[in-house]
Design a protein around this motif. Structure first.
Motif, short mmCIF file in Angstrom:
data_model
loop_
_atom_site.label_atom_id
_atom_site.label_comp_id
_atom_site.label_asym_id
_atom_site.label_seq_id
_atom_site.Cartn_x
_atom_site.Cartn_y
_atom_site.Cartn_z
N UNK A 198 0.83 -1.20 0.00
CA UNK A 198 0.00 0.00 0.00
C UNK A 198 0.87 1.26 0.00
N UNK A 199 0.49 2.21 -0.79
CA UNK A 199 1.25 3.46 -0.91
C UNK A 199 0.91 4.38 0.27
N UNK A 200 1.90 5.15 0.70
CA UNK A 200 1.69 6.11 1.78
C UNK A 200 1.70 7.51 1.20
N UNK A 201 0.86 8.35 1.77
CA UNK A 201 0.78 9.75 1.34
C UNK A 201 2.07 10.46 1.70
N UNK A 202 2.58 11.28 0.79
CA UNK A 202 3.82 12.01 1.02
C UNK A 202 3.63 13.15 2.00
N UNK A 203 2.40 13.58 2.24
CA UNK A 203 2.16 14.72 3.12
C UNK A 203 1.78 14.27 4.53
N UNK A 204 0.74 13.42 4.64
CA UNK A 204 0.27 13.03 5.98
C UNK A 204 0.85 11.71 6.46
N UNK A 205 1.39 10.87 5.57
CA UNK A 205 2.01 9.62 5.96
C UNK A 205 1.04 8.47 6.15
N UNK A 206 -0.24 8.70 5.97
CA UNK A 206 -1.22 7.62 6.10
C UNK A 206 -1.32 6.87 4.79
N UNK A 207 -2.04 5.74 4.82
CA UNK A 207 -2.23 4.97 3.60
C UNK A 207 -3.03 5.80 2.62
N UNK A 208 -2.53 5.90 1.40
CA UNK A 208 -3.14 6.76 0.39
C UNK A 208 -4.28 6.04 -0.30
N UNK A 209 -5.49 6.26 0.17
CA UNK A 209 -6.68 5.71 -0.47
C UNK A 209 -7.13 6.72 -1.51
N UNK A 210 -7.47 6.25 -2.68
CA UNK A 210 -7.81 7.12 -3.81
C UNK A 210 -6.65 8.09 -4.09
N UNK A 211 -5.49 7.50 -4.30
CA UNK A 211 -4.25 8.27 -4.42
C UNK A 211 -4.19 9.06 -5.72
#
Length: 54
Positions: free
Chosen positions: A11-24
């Motif tokens: 799963x990819x992580x958001x570059x800003x918040x660090x959470x799992x990027x859903x609908x990235x």
């Protein structure tokens, strides 16, 4: 090779918040590196002048 496959399906992580990027969404940051941003952080990414990847 096994590590490459793990990274491909991880799963990819958001570059800003660090959470799992859903609908990235995909952007380029200031240093021309590709980053993944979640839907909640897209406004912040656009204010920071991240450019969309096509």
């Amino acid at each position: 090779m096994l590590q490459w496959l793990k990274n491909l399906f991880a799963p990819k992580k958001c570059a800003i918040c660090g959470k799992q990027a859903i609908d990235a969404r995909k952007y380029y940051n200031d240093t021309e590196e590709p980053v993944v941003v979640c839907r909640n952080c897209t406004e912040y990414a656009e204010r920071r002048a991240f450019r969309k990847r096509s």
